[in-house]
Design an enzyme around this catalytic site. Structure first.
Site, mmCIF file in Angstrom:
data_model
loop_
_atom_site.group_PDB
_atom_site.id
_atom_site.type_symbol
_atom_site.label_atom_id
_atom_site.label_comp_id
_atom_site.label_asym_id
_atom_site.label_seq_id
_atom_site.Cartn_x
_atom_site.Cartn_y
_atom_site.Cartn_z
ATOM 1 N N ASP A 88 0.862 -1.189 0.000
ATOM 2 C CA ASP A 88 0.000 0.000 0.000
ATOM 3 C C ASP A 88 0.895 1.235 0.000
ATOM 4 O O ASP A 88 2.024 1.192 -0.512
ATOM 5 C CB ASP A 88 -0.988 -0.067 1.183
ATOM 6 C CG ASP A 88 -2.279 0.687 0.902
ATOM 7 O OD1 ASP A 88 -2.266 1.933 0.993
ATOM 8 O OD2 ASP A 88 -3.307 0.052 0.577
ATOM 9 N N ASP A 89 0.420 2.306 0.568
ATOM 10 C CA ASP A 89 1.117 3.598 0.506
ATOM 11 C C ASP A 89 2.491 3.532 1.197
ATOM 12 O O ASP A 89 2.764 2.618 1.978
ATOM 13 C CB ASP A 89 0.233 4.642 1.216
ATOM 14 C CG ASP A 89 0.519 6.059 0.763
ATOM 15 O OD1 ASP A 89 1.504 6.271 0.040
ATOM 16 O OD2 ASP A 89 -0.256 6.951 1.152
ATOM 17 N N LYS A 165 -3.555 -0.663 -7.007
ATOM 18 C CA LYS A 165 -4.607 0.068 -6.290
ATOM 19 C C LYS A 165 -4.341 1.540 -6.540
ATOM 20 O O LYS A 165 -3.283 2.051 -6.164
ATOM 21 C CB LYS A 165 -4.526 -0.253 -4.793
ATOM 22 C CG LYS A 165 -5.374 0.643 -3.893
ATOM 23 C CD LYS A 165 -5.281 0.177 -2.433
ATOM 24 C CE LYS A 165 -5.951 1.137 -1.465
ATOM 25 N NZ LYS A 165 -5.854 0.664 -0.062
ATOM 26 N N ASP A 167 -5.396 5.106 -5.648
ATOM 27 C CA ASP A 167 -6.128 5.913 -4.677
ATOM 28 C C ASP A 167 -6.479 7.283 -5.286
ATOM 29 O O ASP A 167 -6.062 7.575 -6.418
ATOM 30 C CB ASP A 167 -5.256 6.058 -3.416
ATOM 31 C CG ASP A 167 -6.090 6.116 -2.160
ATOM 32 O OD1 ASP A 167 -7.283 6.429 -2.244
ATOM 33 O OD2 ASP A 167 -5.533 5.849 -1.069
ATOM 34 N N SER A 199 -10.091 3.551 -6.429
ATOM 35 C CA SER A 199 -10.738 4.137 -5.244
ATOM 36 C C SER A 199 -11.702 5.256 -5.619
ATOM 37 O O SER A 199 -12.283 5.899 -4.748
ATOM 38 C CB SER A 199 -9.676 4.660 -4.276
ATOM 39 O OG SER A 199 -8.846 3.610 -3.858
ATOM 40 N N ARG A 224 -13.081 0.528 -4.325
ATOM 41 C CA ARG A 224 -13.476 0.898 -2.975
ATOM 42 C C ARG A 224 -14.641 1.872 -3.084
ATOM 43 O O ARG A 224 -14.548 2.870 -3.783
ATOM 44 C CB ARG A 224 -12.293 1.572 -2.277
ATOM 45 C CG ARG A 224 -11.217 0.596 -1.798
ATOM 46 C CD ARG A 224 -11.594 -0.059 -0.492
ATOM 47 N NE ARG A 224 -11.992 0.950 0.474
ATOM 48 C CZ ARG A 224 -11.139 1.738 1.106
ATOM 49 N NH1 ARG A 224 -9.848 1.607 0.933
ATOM 50 N NH2 ARG A 224 -11.574 2.647 1.965
ATOM 51 N N ASP A 228 -12.419 3.978 4.918
ATOM 52 C CA ASP A 228 -11.399 2.991 5.299
ATOM 53 C C ASP A 228 -11.827 2.134 6.482
ATOM 54 O O ASP A 228 -12.375 2.650 7.463
ATOM 55 C CB ASP A 228 -10.114 3.707 5.725
ATOM 56 C CG ASP A 228 -9.431 4.387 4.562
ATOM 57 O OD1 ASP A 228 -9.956 4.334 3.437
ATOM 58 O OD2 ASP A 228 -8.361 4.975 4.802
HETATM 59 C C1 GLA Z 1 -6.506 5.982 1.796
HETATM 60 C C2 GLA Z 1 -7.032 4.610 1.387
HETATM 61 C C3 GLA Z 1 -6.445 3.547 2.313
HETATM 62 C C4 GLA Z 1 -4.938 3.573 2.228
HETATM 63 C C5 GLA Z 1 -4.430 4.969 2.574
HETATM 64 C C6 GLA Z 1 -2.947 5.108 2.329
HETATM 65 O O1 GLA Z 1 -6.977 6.374 3.039
HETATM 66 O O2 GLA Z 1 -8.419 4.573 1.426
HETATM 67 O O3 GLA Z 1 -6.925 2.271 1.952
HETATM 68 O O4 GLA Z 1 -4.527 3.205 0.958
HETATM 69 O O5 GLA Z 1 -5.088 5.975 1.806
HETATM 70 O O6 GLA Z 1 -2.453 6.379 2.649
#
Ligand code: GLA
Length: 430
Positions: A88-89, A165, A167, A199, A224, A228
């Site tokens: 992820d991030d 993914k 975002d 997202s 999504r 979260d």
């Molecule tokens: C958003 C996304 C999360 C995650 C964070 C990462 O909030 O919805 O799922 O990926 O960013 O910073």
């Protein structure tokens, strides 16, 4: 050139243009995610912990992903379908390189993403990465602005990435409307099969008219829709409530190749009891949700592992028809029933209790749950493995549901005349 040739040329041009206009230009024609993707995603459990000095074991670094890949490959996960290991991030450096390419943080990922992808592929797994359509990622790392979409798609493909993914922090509604389809085309153009998780709807409130689920299903493999997930039961319930309240819109949007994503499984962490963990697994399964675990697979408890590795559960989640289930009953006494139709006329039922007092005896019949009249069912309890043979639609039955827990059934019909279990029913050894 004669006039006849010219007019034939003009006609051909007009025809070609008309054809180009009628062909779907957006379609993410990748043939991927025909069942909901399964795997592991770092965010909920490991967040943006980049302090590898203080916390080398849990920080976002290649070590974490190498170790999780080993666990997925060696502890029975991969064989059950948990194939994606997704970053992820906070994996990248704070700056792009001299030619504007994204680069991983050199200290935390010294071997680079390609080496990680090779390692993951050698173990029969697939690698996912995170990007953000906007000036920055949500965690403040370099984002993918509209002018960078093609370049970043190319970089991910060259590294051997299998899922993205994307975002939506730090971008406008207009940029998102342009950028999400643009990334779909850019991923297609790389020629590498890359599952595309958007997202986009989560940033537009998740509902029409702002969200167009027909377009989404055309360009994204999963998306999504909502906020979260956090490590708590309250968070699981808020997601479940939103998905159930809006099921008339959301349920038809899902199908093979395109799924609603209520966010990660938090089973194995700190916020859910045993009953609540079983509930999240069952409810996400009837919602045909991607099963992306976000937990420490190095230290997961045997009971959490057993829930996540339930074979009949996974078979139901991965049913090839890909129909998302619905909440069909909401009782005043805080019992809810969910139904998911499955292939071979089978189905899954989840009896869910929101009660906080004691195990509740819920009495109903398949007739009350709108099953076809005059049918007989073979039933397997998905958690206990217990079989109930020959349950008639008209039979009254009771299930005992623990507070914040579920009872989940897998049902297969059998013909009235043939008294043997139907072809489709093969009890699964749990
Ligand atoms: C958003 C996304 C999360 C995650 C964070 C990462 O909030 O919805 O799922 O990926 O960013 O910073």
């Amino acid at each position: 050139m004669g006039a006849a040739v010219l007019s034939r040329l003009a006609l051909a041009l007009v025809l070609a243009l008309a054809l180009a206009l009628t062909l779907p230009s957006l379609a993410l024609d990748n043939g991927l995610a025909l069942t909901p993707p399964m795997g592991w995603l770092s965010w909920e459990r490991f967040r943006c912990n980049v302090d590898c000095q203080a916390d080398p074991h849990n920080c976002i670094s290649e070590k974490l992903f190498f170790e999780m890949a080993d666990r997925l490959a060696e502890d029975g996960w991969r064989e059950l379908g948990y194939k994606y290991i997704n970053m992820d991030d906070c994996w990248s450096a704070k700056q792009r390189d001299a030619v504007g390419r994204l680069v991983p943080d050199p200290e935390r990922f010294p071997r680079g993403i390609k080496a990680l992808a090779d390692y993951v592929h050698a173990r029969g797994l697939k690698l996912g990465i995170y990007g953000d359509l906007g000036t920055f990622t949500c965690g403040g790392y370099p984002g993918t602005t509209l002018d960078r979409v093609e370049q970043d798609a190319q970089t991910f493909a060259e590294w051997g990435v299998d899922m993205l993914k994307l975002d939506g922090c730090y971008s406008s509604e207009k940029e998102q409307a342009e950028g999400y389809p643009k990334m779909a085309r850019a991923l297609n153009a790389t020629g590498r099969p890359i599952v595309y998780s958007c997202s986009w709807p989560a940033y537009q409130g998740g509902l029409p008219p702002k969200v167009n689920y027909t377009i989404l299903a055309d360009i994204c493999n999963l998306w999504r829709n909502y906020g979260d997930i956090q490590d708590s039961w309250v968070s699981v319930l808020s997601i479940l409530d939103w998905f159930s309240e809006n099921q008339d819109v959301l349920q038809p949007a899902a199908g093979p190749g395109h799924w609603n994503d209520p966010d990660m499984l938090i089973i194995g962490n700190f916020g859910l009891s045993y009953e609540q963990s079983r509930s999240q697994m069952a409810l996400w399964t009837v919602m045909a949700a991607p099963l992306l675990m976000s937990t420490d697979l190095r230290t997961i408890s045997p009971s959490a592992k057993e829930i996540l590795q339930n074979r009949l559960m996974i078979q139901i989640n991965q049913d090839p028809l890909g129909i998302q289930g619905r909440r069909i009953v909401k009782e005043k006494d805080h019992i809810e029933v969910f139904l998911r139709p499955l292939s071979q006329a089978a189905s899954a039922l989840v009896f869910f209790s929101r009660r906080t007092d004691m195990p509740f005896r819920y009495t109903t019949s398949l007739a009350k749950l709108h099953f076809p009249e005059d049918a007989v069912y073979e039933v397997q309890d998905v958690y206990s493995g217990k079989i109930i043979s020959g349950l008639k639609t008209s039979d009254s039955f009771s299930v005992v549901i623990n507070p914040s827990g579920v009872v989940m059934w897998y049902l297969c019909p059998r013909a009235l005349q043939a008294q043997a279990p139907s072809e489709g029913f093969r009890p699964v050894l749990l």
